[in-house]
Design an enzyme around this catalytic site. Sequence first.
Site, PDB file in Angstrom:
ATOM      1  N   ASN A 150       0.804  -1.227   0.000  1.00 34.79           N
ATOM      2  CA  ASN A 150       0.000   0.000   0.000  1.00 34.79           C
ATOM      3  C   ASN A 150       0.832   1.269   0.000  1.00 34.79           C
ATOM      4  OD1 ASN A 150       0.309  -1.425   2.619  1.00 34.79           O
ATOM      5  ND2 ASN A 150      -0.368   0.528   3.456  1.00 34.79           N
ATOM      6  N   CYS A 327      12.445   7.726   9.033  1.00 37.20           N
ATOM      7  CA  CYS A 327      12.996   8.070  10.337  1.00 37.20           C
ATOM      8  C   CYS A 327      12.163   7.498  11.464  1.00 37.20           C
ATOM      9  CB  CYS A 327      13.131   9.580  10.453  1.00 37.20           C
ATOM     10  SG  CYS A 327      12.126  10.338  11.684  1.00 37.20           S
TER      11      CYS A 327
HETATM   12  C1  LIG Z   1      -2.828  -3.492   2.285  1.00 34.48           C
HETATM   13  C2  LIG Z   1      -3.890  -3.184   3.281  1.00 34.48           C
HETATM   14  N1  LIG Z   1      -4.332  -4.153   4.112  1.00 34.48           N
HETATM   15  C3  LIG Z   1      -5.300  -3.934   5.004  1.00 34.48           C
HETATM   16  C4  LIG Z   1      -5.894  -2.702   5.131  1.00 34.48           C
HETATM   17  C5  LIG Z   1      -6.942  -2.490   6.167  1.00 34.48           C
HETATM   18  O1  LIG Z   1      -8.213  -2.408   5.611  1.00 34.48           O
HETATM   19  P1  LIG Z   1      -9.406  -1.717   6.427  1.00 34.48           P
HETATM   20  O2  LIG Z   1      -9.095  -0.267   6.514  1.00 34.48           O
HETATM   21  O3  LIG Z   1     -10.635  -1.987   5.605  1.00 34.48           O
HETATM   22  O4  LIG Z   1      -9.487  -2.376   7.757  1.00 34.48           O
HETATM   23  C6  LIG Z   1      -5.473  -1.653   4.297  1.00 34.48           C
HETATM   24  C7  LIG Z   1      -6.057  -0.303   4.411  1.00 34.48           C
HETATM   25  O5  LIG Z   1      -5.481   0.633   4.852  1.00 34.48           O
HETATM   26  C8  LIG Z   1      -4.437  -1.907   3.356  1.00 34.48           C
HETATM   27  O6  LIG Z   1      -3.987  -0.946   2.536  1.00 34.48           O
END
Ligand SMILES: Cc1ncc(COP(=O)(O)O)c(C=O)c1O
Length: 377
Positions: A150, A327
Amino acid sequence: MHIYLDNAATTPLDPEVIEVMVETMKNEYGNPSSIHAHGRQAKTIVEKARKTIANLLHASPAEIFFTSGGTEADNMAIVRSIEAYGITHAITTPIEHHAVLHTLEELAKNDKIQLDLLRLDEQGNIDLNQLEELLAKNPRSLVSIMHANNELGNLTDIKRVSEICQQYNAIFHSDTVQTMGHYKHDLSELKIDFITGAGHKFHGPKGVGFLYINGNNKIRPLIFGGAQERNMRGGTENVYGIVGLAKALEIAYREMDEHHAYIQGLKSYMIDALKTAIPTIEFNGNLDPANSLYTVLNVSLPCTDMSDMLLFNLDISGISASGGSACSSGSDIGSHVLRGINANPDRPSVRFSFSKNNTKEEIDTVVAKLKEICEHN
Ligand SMILES: Cc1ncc(COP(=O)(O)O)c(C=O)c1O
């Protein structure tokens, strides 16, 4: 004018999604567990949504379980598969979302598992040879590797990971929250135990998601209560959320090829414009379109004096983006992902993440602003 380039954090609702959700809110207020007509109608709607999602993913409706989002789905897959299969060893990467990393770290802290983190190269690519080596020593492990990161946008070849896992009889969970609705998942082809989705990452509602559990797996619920979700997740269903989630995924699949090309175009345009405007710019993560999510671009800027102020500066100029630094001093614990790839802690990083709603004019404005900021620092 406000510019929203934080679509990996969350996306605006699609107008078609709002429409079906409002209709559902107005008319379908029954509790799906009630046996009268109102309840039966609500139950029908939930099951229709489940079928829509299952069909899009080439899964069976019995393999889709609605949750409160990606975090709950990741937790359920990890905690309950480790318990169900008596797993004592897990393998993941240092750059997983905290929904995965903190869950596994907690289990390791409580001596439920031994946890190994895979090596990464400086772009954040995973060492799949090391995965094989670890599995050769610990065959029946849980492997949890995200499909797309992400923060960096890096894509993992989950088909290859799945083949390795099959060879060693390992359980494979992939956090697919960032690719759901952006890439086609074909679960009749991909051999995987668990994947996850969250509506708000593809123009659906927040607070609703799902866990795919391959039909061969039998795990226990994470949340106990009523008999909802075939006894797998207690609690009255978020009916309009579920309807919105299914509609959002349907739209995403319908428009995927067009949006993929359009958004990849925006990302490439921004890379070129940034290289011209700020010649010393660097990029975090893998930029190769075949190995990188088209919605995410992570830049590392030369304005070393600006670290903390950069996002603030963008914000007051009407630009919403996300940041993180490598950091880990003071109250800012920084980004574990940037630390995971040994990013230069002196260079501030910004994650820009795009959607179908963004335009080249917006990119031009952002690039001009970044150039101005860097020239003054
Ligand atoms: C890769 C990843 N996994 C899990 C999540 C968590 O999802 P949620 O916000 O629906 O709990 C996110 C969201 O920020 C994410 O980007």
